[in-house]
Enzyme design. Sequence first.
Site, mmCIF file in Angstrom:
data_model
loop_
_atom_site.group_PDB
_atom_site.id
_atom_site.type_symbol
_atom_site.label_atom_id
_atom_site.label_comp_id
_atom_site.label_asym_id
_atom_site.label_seq_id
_atom_site.Cartn_x
_atom_site.Cartn_y
_atom_site.Cartn_z
ATOM 1 N N GLU A 1 21.524 -10.763 -6.443
ATOM 2 C CA GLU A 1 21.597 -11.969 -7.260
ATOM 3 C C GLU A 1 20.567 -12.070 -8.374
ATOM 4 O O GLU A 1 20.697 -12.925 -9.252
ATOM 5 C CB GLU A 1 21.524 -13.204 -6.357
ATOM 6 C CG GLU A 1 22.777 -13.385 -5.517
ATOM 7 C CD GLU A 1 22.656 -14.527 -4.516
ATOM 8 O OE1 GLU A 1 21.553 -15.099 -4.400
ATOM 9 O OE2 GLU A 1 23.655 -14.828 -3.854
ATOM 10 N N GLU B 1 16.527 -15.566 8.424
ATOM 11 C CA GLU B 1 17.008 -14.820 7.257
ATOM 12 C C GLU B 1 16.031 -13.725 6.853
ATOM 13 O O GLU B 1 16.430 -12.620 6.496
ATOM 14 C CB GLU B 1 17.247 -15.780 6.101
ATOM 15 C CG GLU B 1 17.932 -15.132 4.931
ATOM 16 C CD GLU B 1 18.239 -16.124 3.823
ATOM 17 O OE1 GLU B 1 19.010 -15.762 2.918
ATOM 18 O OE2 GLU B 1 17.713 -17.252 3.866
#
Length: 749
Positions: free
Chosen positions: A519, A669
């Site tokens: 990203e 995460e």
Amino acid sequence: MKPLILVLPWLALAAGPAAAAPDSSFTLRASAEDFNSYFPTYLANGYFSTMTAPRGTEGNLAYMVAFMDYAKDDMARPAAIPGWSEIDYSTGDSAAGHFWMNQVPLNPALFQDYSQVLNMRDATLTTRYRYVDHQRSTQIKVITFVSEASTHLAATQISLTPDFDGTVQLSFALNLWAPYQPRLPLAKLTGEEMQEAVAEHNMKLAAIAPATPDRAAIWYHGDTHVSGADGDTKELTLWLDGRAEQGLGMAEAAAISMPGGVAAADIALYKSQYRLALNLNVKVLKNKTYTFTKFIAASRENWGGDAKSDLALATQARASGFDALLDQHRAAWRDLWRSDIEIDGDARAQTAVHSDLYYLLATSTADTHWPMGACGLTPGYTGHAFWDSDSWIFPALLLLHPERAKSLVMFRSFTLPAAQARAQARGLKGAMYPWEADPENGSEQTPHFAYVLGEREIHVNADIAIAQWQYWLATHDRDWLKKYGWPVIRGVADYWASRASWNADKGRYEIVHVTSVAESYNDVPNDTFTNVSAQKVLSVAAKAAAIVGERADPLWTKVAAKLYIPFSEVEQRHLDFDASMPREPLEGSTLGMLMYPSLDLPMTKQIRRNDFDYTMISVKEGHHEPHGMSMAPASIAAAAVGDATSAVAWLQSNFTSGLIQPPFNVRTETANNNTGYFITASGGFLQNLLYGFSGLRIEEKGLAEAYAPVLPSEWKSMTLEDIAFRGQHYDITIDRDASGRVKLTRKAL
């Protein structure tokens, strides 16, 4: 959302612990040593949940599937339903210096001989300790579960054995949470404004030990407004109706059972802005055990009834008894565990398999149209559905639990009209799905500060259509394909055909102004992962049309044939994106994703190896922290190129990179944040075994042995138990022959 980053394993290969008792891999334990770092688990049946806490008696946050808050100027977020788990206890009157146990600080001197056990085979949490209050102590045992057999029901039971004669107090509560403050208008704030708002409210986007999410300042729970709440002291019941902020209605009820032969000295109904409770005074005798049970029923619009209906369910459960409800629940979970991944020779990996499967099963529903958020039934990533649901979690469930995988693809069919409206609003054809989809209605819910992802990280559309095709390949359910899968695939193919642009100078179709799967790269032309995924959708759309007897648009085949896939002829490998972009990836190469099981781009063995080698070079130069989405793609790619050593090292990095939090194997995460219940990574880990180590791929010709299987040296075998494929069931075993060669065998069941 979150960047897809590949990182090197931290530690070299190491054999797992010696094999333990047969069922130990289904058991996770907390001790008093975990009091200061307790990372809670959650109990759920896919429809509703409760978080956990050390005492086993606390009032904990609870959530319901796709039950969303739609406050003005905010993004949709999971509304916390009234907490149902609390049973508070006091050994005497507060005037005499006795406090409610849930208010007493956690201290090993006060909570002695402590143990909390998550039994993943039965999906129960059992907490035991001796609670010491001044000169009085009480042996306590608490069992809590959310029924898998009767999905509207849950129960929590407390057994008390006092070492004194006297009168004790108990409080059975439903916790009515205050609206979270401050509420931020995330539908309007830019990234800079969001950071400023967080700072001005004296908050931080940083983890607070032991378990507060690092982005709790923006990923907080939404509100449920209670419209009516009451109870009956004679019937020992509580009930309430509520509604999420500008959202759906819900209800809860509780029915309390007393120990046989025991009557409360007095019972009072307590009602406040924050609490609805039945408070009891009970006379007890020394060394006698008293067991109280709280039966819970919950529902929401489009799943169950109102408070009156829930009250009937709770009282019926009380009449049947705790043991009957628990037995049915255990039987339902044991039926789920018939499909499993059994590892002989590595207890650590086996426990990880069971904890990852536990969280996926506890969070998923069978034969519905609800997706799974990246962080399960928690407010993480505000409960939205990303590509995680289609590309990470769906493939992990597809062979083991196809009825649960089906719910994830049905969500995209159910929300197709919303995707079609998005495409039309942008002057495009077909269906353009959101980057962050509301799990109830499929609307776009990307925060304003990440708005660009909603417009440009468009590979999600291909991920969605590929999952639909994979479901067809695995089931050959033609009726499903025609009614549900085909409209989604057709809509996405139309989208790609209109989204691609013709470059007349170079004689090719291109897809420009894209956010890469890595990203940090925004507004790039021809992101390879995106273009390859789009090309696959355009190709399978024509095949799907033929199967269901529909007409394929000739433009699909034309665009697919001439869609540019960046490639270096000199290096004989793919590029991450158009050669006009900088050559050095900021986040590491994502070429390994071209070998991800559901995509698996056909290429020569040498090109596959070159792609993998380049990915590893970029990893070494990247210096990124471990990420929950990095391990599985790297291990799967290594297995596909025949690098068993690297495949095993990447698998084992799951255990050495700080991504699994004790005591209940909650995945975060990254190693340095508390964004927990990251079941995206659970799906990736299971795919690593189901497809990476097995070498299996779901193809038109069947469940194909596309690559050589891999088995770590300390593992004797790995068996994929009760795999479902096209109406047949199999056990698939990877072990070694007499010469030591790794082999795969299938056994029809």
